[in-house]
Design a protein around this motif. Structure first.
Motif, PDB file in Angstrom:
ATOM      1  N   ARG A 129       0.921  -1.214  -0.012  1.00  0.00           N
ATOM      2  CA  ARG A 129      -0.102   0.138  -0.037  1.00  0.00           C
ATOM      3  C   ARG A 129       1.062   1.228   0.014  1.00  0.00           C
ATOM      4  NH1 ARG A 129      -5.139  -1.187   2.462  1.00  0.00           N
ATOM      5  NH2 ARG A 129      -5.341  -3.234   3.078  1.00  0.00           N
ATOM      6  N   PRO A 130       0.448   2.426  -0.560  1.00  0.00           N
ATOM      7  CA  PRO A 130      -0.792   2.472  -1.299  1.00  0.00           C
ATOM      8  C   PRO A 130      -0.383   2.571  -2.725  1.00  0.00           C
ATOM      9  CG  PRO A 130      -0.065   4.645  -0.449  1.00  0.00           C
ATOM     10  CD  PRO A 130       1.073   3.783  -0.073  1.00  0.00           C
ATOM     11  N   TYR A 131      -0.763   1.770  -3.404  1.00  0.00           N
ATOM     12  CA  TYR A 131      -0.629   1.318  -4.972  1.00  0.00           C
ATOM     13  C   TYR A 131      -1.989   1.100  -5.727  1.00  0.00           C
ATOM     14  CZ  TYR A 131       4.320   0.632  -3.838  1.00  0.00           C
ATOM     15  OH  TYR A 131       5.612   0.718  -3.192  1.00  0.00           O
ATOM     16  N   GLU A 132      -2.163   2.307  -6.380  1.00  0.00           N
ATOM     17  CA  GLU A 132      -3.458   2.084  -7.279  1.00  0.00           C
ATOM     18  C   GLU A 132      -3.064   1.896  -8.611  1.00  0.00           C
ATOM     19  OE1 GLU A 132      -6.984   5.070  -8.898  1.00  0.00           O
ATOM     20  OE2 GLU A 132      -5.559   6.082  -7.309  1.00  0.00           O
ATOM     21  N   VAL A 133      -3.528   0.886  -9.194  1.00  0.00           N
ATOM     22  CA  VAL A 133      -3.324   0.351 -10.461  1.00  0.00           C
ATOM     23  C   VAL A 133      -4.136   1.429 -11.619  1.00  0.00           C
ATOM     24  CG1 VAL A 133      -3.796  -1.418 -11.996  1.00  0.00           C
ATOM     25  CG2 VAL A 133      -3.215  -2.185  -9.800  1.00  0.00           C
ATOM     26  N   ALA A 134      -3.232   1.892 -12.374  1.00  0.00           N
ATOM     27  CA  ALA A 134      -3.797   2.741 -13.426  1.00  0.00           C
ATOM     28  C   ALA A 134      -4.092   2.092 -14.795  1.00  0.00           C
ATOM     29  CB  ALA A 134      -2.854   3.991 -13.433  1.00  0.00           C
ATOM     30  N   GLY A 135      -3.091   1.111 -15.015  1.00  0.00           N
ATOM     31  CA  GLY A 135      -3.107   0.319 -16.411  1.00  0.00           C
ATOM     32  C   GLY A 135      -2.960  -1.171 -16.275  1.00  0.00           C
ATOM     33  N   VAL A 136      -3.641  -2.075 -16.843  1.00  0.00           N
ATOM     34  CA  VAL A 136      -3.245  -3.264 -16.946  1.00  0.00           C
ATOM     35  C   VAL A 136      -3.327  -3.740 -18.443  1.00  0.00           C
ATOM     36  CG1 VAL A 136      -4.117  -5.692 -16.337  1.00  0.00           C
ATOM     37  CG2 VAL A 136      -4.707  -3.560 -14.813  1.00  0.00           C
ATOM     38  N   GLU A 137      -2.061  -4.446 -18.827  1.00  0.00           N
ATOM     39  CA  GLU A 137      -1.817  -4.901 -20.240  1.00  0.00           C
ATOM     40  C   GLU A 137      -1.639  -6.358 -20.296  1.00  0.00           C
ATOM     41  OE1 GLU A 137       0.526  -2.386 -22.398  1.00  0.00           O
ATOM     42  OE2 GLU A 137      -1.008  -0.546 -22.252  1.00  0.00           O
ATOM     43  N   GLN A 138      -1.992  -7.122 -20.986  1.00  0.00           N
ATOM     44  CA  GLN A 138      -1.794  -8.610 -20.931  1.00  0.00           C
ATOM     45  C   GLN A 138      -1.226  -8.939 -22.257  1.00  0.00           C
ATOM     46  OE1 GLN A 138      -4.625 -11.745 -20.626  1.00  0.00           O
ATOM     47  NE2 GLN A 138      -6.251 -10.551 -21.141  1.00  0.00           N
ATOM     48  N   ASP A 139      -0.290 -10.013 -22.316  1.00  0.00           N
ATOM     49  CA  ASP A 139       0.134 -10.384 -23.723  1.00  0.00           C
ATOM     50  C   ASP A 139       0.101 -11.980 -23.557  1.00  0.00           C
ATOM     51  OD1 ASP A 139       2.957 -10.988 -22.386  1.00  0.00           O
ATOM     52  OD2 ASP A 139       3.391  -8.994 -22.517  1.00  0.00           O
ATOM     53  N   GLU A 140       1.038 -12.636 -24.298  1.00  0.00           N
ATOM     54  CA  GLU A 140       1.033 -14.219 -24.359  1.00  0.00           C
ATOM     55  C   GLU A 140       1.636 -14.628 -23.381  1.00  0.00           C
ATOM     56  OE1 GLU A 140       2.508 -15.633 -28.040  1.00  0.00           O
ATOM     57  OE2 GLU A 140       0.907 -14.930 -29.223  1.00  0.00           O
ATOM     58  N   ARG A 141       2.754 -13.930 -22.689  1.00  0.00           N
ATOM     59  CA  ARG A 141       3.448 -14.576 -21.533  1.00  0.00           C
ATOM     60  C   ARG A 141       3.320 -13.971 -20.214  1.00  0.00           C
ATOM     61  NH1 ARG A 141       9.581 -13.981 -24.110  1.00  0.00           N
ATOM     62  NH2 ARG A 141       8.778 -11.904 -24.627  1.00  0.00           N
ATOM     63  N   GLY A 142       2.336 -12.999 -20.212  1.00  0.00           N
ATOM     64  CA  GLY A 142       2.097 -12.346 -18.923  1.00  0.00           C
ATOM     65  C   GLY A 142       1.430 -11.078 -18.689  1.00  0.00           C
ATOM     66  N   VAL A 143       1.402 -10.533 -17.674  1.00  0.00           N
ATOM     67  CA  VAL A 143       0.537  -9.212 -17.392  1.00  0.00           C
ATOM     68  C   VAL A 143       1.512  -8.194 -16.632  1.00  0.00           C
ATOM     69  CG1 VAL A 143      -1.463  -8.197 -16.344  1.00  0.00           C
ATOM     70  CG2 VAL A 143      -1.684 -10.682 -16.934  1.00  0.00           C
ATOM     71  N   THR A 144       1.294  -7.024 -17.366  1.00  0.00           N
ATOM     72  CA  THR A 144       1.816  -5.883 -17.053  1.00  0.00           C
ATOM     73  C   THR A 144       0.937  -4.839 -16.428  1.00  0.00           C
ATOM     74  OG1 THR A 144       3.742  -5.716 -18.524  1.00  0.00           O
ATOM     75  CG2 THR A 144       3.527  -3.766 -17.390  1.00  0.00           C
ATOM     76  N   LEU A 145       1.077  -4.592 -15.025  1.00  0.00           N
ATOM     77  CA  LEU A 145       0.485  -3.619 -14.253  1.00  0.00           C
ATOM     78  C   LEU A 145       1.145  -2.402 -14.064  1.00  0.00           C
ATOM     79  CD1 LEU A 145      -0.202  -6.605 -12.771  1.00  0.00           C
ATOM     80  CD2 LEU A 145      -2.133  -5.534 -11.747  1.00  0.00           C
ATOM     81  N   THR A 146       0.706  -1.144 -14.476  1.00  0.00           N
ATOM     82  CA  THR A 146       1.168   0.228 -14.176  1.00  0.00           C
ATOM     83  C   THR A 146       0.404   0.919 -13.276  1.00  0.00           C
ATOM     84  OG1 THR A 146       1.775   0.155 -16.582  1.00  0.00           O
ATOM     85  CG2 THR A 146       1.994   2.331 -15.302  1.00  0.00           C
ATOM     86  N   MET A 147       1.243   1.431 -12.047  1.00  0.00           N
ATOM     87  CA  MET A 147       0.682   2.060 -10.785  1.00  0.00           C
ATOM     88  C   MET A 147       0.440   3.498 -11.341  1.00  0.00           C
ATOM     89  SD  MET A 147       0.553  -0.645  -8.936  1.00  0.00           S
ATOM     90  CE  MET A 147       1.090  -1.961  -9.918  1.00  0.00           C
ATOM     91  N   ARG A 148      -0.256   4.159 -10.774  1.00  0.00           N
ATOM     92  CA  ARG A 148      -0.530   5.489 -10.924  1.00  0.00           C
ATOM     93  C   ARG A 148       0.662   6.406 -10.592  1.00  0.00           C
ATOM     94  NH1 ARG A 148      -4.788   7.969 -12.782  1.00  0.00           N
ATOM     95  NH2 ARG A 148      -6.230   5.899 -12.233  1.00  0.00           N
ATOM     96  N   SER A 149       1.408   5.836  -9.560  1.00  0.00           N
ATOM     97  CA  SER A 149       2.557   6.537  -9.162  1.00  0.00           C
ATOM     98  C   SER A 149       4.057   6.207 -10.014  1.00  0.00           C
ATOM     99  CB  SER A 149       3.052   6.031  -7.544  1.00  0.00           C
ATOM    100  OG  SER A 149       3.013   4.593  -7.351  1.00  0.00           O
ATOM    101  N   GLY A 150       3.426   5.346 -11.208  1.00  0.00           N
ATOM    102  CA  GLY A 150       4.656   5.044 -12.008  1.00  0.00           C
ATOM    103  C   GLY A 150       5.229   3.821 -12.104  1.00  0.00           C
ATOM    104  N   GLU A 151       5.323   3.017 -11.015  1.00  0.00           N
ATOM    105  CA  GLU A 151       5.972   1.642 -10.733  1.00  0.00           C
ATOM    106  C   GLU A 151       5.173   0.954 -11.743  1.00  0.00           C
ATOM    107  OE1 GLU A 151       4.730   3.426  -8.295  1.00  0.00           O
ATOM    108  OE2 GLU A 151       6.229   3.281  -6.626  1.00  0.00           O
TER     109      GLU A 151
END
Length: 376
Positions: A129-151
């Motif tokens: 905490r606190p990590y707000e998920v701003a973006g979620v993208e998946q591909d064939e090998r996994g998922v990338t989650l981007t936090m609103r804080s940039g991580e």
């Protein structure tokens, strides 16, 4: 992981650290599956919100190693009573159900979350905490989650346990089919003298709408009521007036602990999985609070999904859990519509319920449905 550090990779990213996310995290931790539990709040909510823990959920919580601690914080009740005003229409007993937990447990949600979090920490893990998920993208090998804080966080799978307005569900492109109820709901925790007493949950019917009173530990009571338009922040005077209108002469309110207005939908996600993205809890289903089953269904989702992830049975999750949500939504919708019946339907309801209530099989089936024991 409660502060600033966030790993770059994990096996399962769990978005949302409410009861569903916590239960999923414990299930994964017990199975030795690496995960990161994310939540946008700096600390867990301290309001009571969900207050009922049913028998099937207690069976699941036993598997997670927290049932005994949670039971110690709550009230065990075996009776659910349906009334029209002060007239008793139907008594439903949980005693004798085929479970060691032949009762319903009343405890505020913050206690449930605290017990789950303590268990997770005992297993050497925590929420990030606190990590707000701003973006979620998946591909064939996994998922990338981007936090609103940039991580960013890279995971093999991501689970949306992030509520009705789920970012994961939106990223997955899964429709949330259903509609909203026209009425608003008031939820309040009060200290009061209540004539029916603290030994039962009362569901009261009336022309004004659904009305539930449930005892909580510490001499408090949970009040849930439907209104055409409730105030945004219900006051003590408003709650007193509401109780007098719905249960004349039955309540003497001494203090308002907490109150809120909310709107309820009845919706189920069209799918629980899209590739490497999964849904659980309110991200997958929302419904009327009439049976107190929302949090319960979410915790059971979490356990089923955690086991499926641990055992490589991902294809079984939606097939097992989505039919349960459809059943719960249909059941609670019927309860709500029966409770809010008007005109000739109201008179018919008040005649039929006492009659069918004399049938043992009807009472037993209704208790089993509320306790969710058929969902094993």
């Amino acid at each position: 992981m409660t502060s600033t550090s966030l790993p770059s990779t994990t096996q399962v990213a769990v978005v949302g650290a409410g009861p569903t996310g916590l239960a999923l995290a414990i299930t994964l931790a017990q199975a030795g599956v690496d995960f990161v539990l994310l939540d946008k709040l700096a600390e867990g909510a301290n309001t009571s919100r969900a207050a009922v823990v049913h028998a099937r959920t207690l069976e699941v919580l036993e598997e997670l190693g927290v049932a005994e601690q949670l039971i110690a914080t709550g009230l065990k009740l075996t009776r659910f009573t349906v009334r029209d005003g002060v007239r008793r229409l139907l008594d439903i007993s949980f005693a004798g159900l085929p479970t060691k937990h032949a009762y319903t447990l009343l405890t505020p949600q913050f206690e449930t979350e605290a017990v789950l979090l303590a268990r997770l920490r005992a297993l050497g893990r925590d929420a990030s905490r606190p990590y707000e998920v701003a973006g979620v993208e998946q591909d064939e090998r996994g998922v990338t989650l981007t936090m609103r804080s940039g991580e960013t966080l890279r995971a093999a799978y991501a689970v949306g346990a992030d509520g009705m307005h789920s970012a994961v569900r939106e990223a997955a492109g899964i429709d949330f089919t259903g509609a909203a109820y026209g009425q608003s709901f008031v939820l309040a925790d009060v200290v009061m003298d209540w004539a029916p007493g603290p030994e039962e949950v009362s569901l009261t019917f009336g022309t004004a709408g659904l009305f539930v009173v449930a005892p909580l530990p510490g001499g408090r009571y949970r009040v849930v009521a439907t209104l055409d338009e409730a105030p945004l922040e219900p006051s003590l005077d408003f709650v007193e007036q509401l109780l007098e209108e719905r249960a004349p002469g039955q309540a003497s309110v001494k203090d308002l602990v907490w109150a809120s207005r909310f709107r309820i939908h009845h919706r189920v996600a069209d799918h629980y999985r899209a590739g490497r993205l999964f849904l659980a809890g309110d991200a997958a289903h929302v419904h009327s609070p009439a049976g107190g089953q929302g949090m319960n269904t979410g915790i059971q989702d979490a356990y089923a999904l955690g086991r499926a992830l641990a055992e490589g049975r991902l294809e079984t999750y939606e097939a097992r859990r989505r039919p349960v949500a459809l059943r719960v939504v249909a059941f609670t919708d019927r309860m709500t519509r029966i409770a809010t019946a008007r005109g000739p339907l109201l008179a018919l309801r008040n005649i039929l319920l006492p009659l069918v209530g004399r049938i043992p099989a009807f009472r037993r089936n209704l208790a089993t449905e509320l306790a969710e024991l058929d969902y094993r």
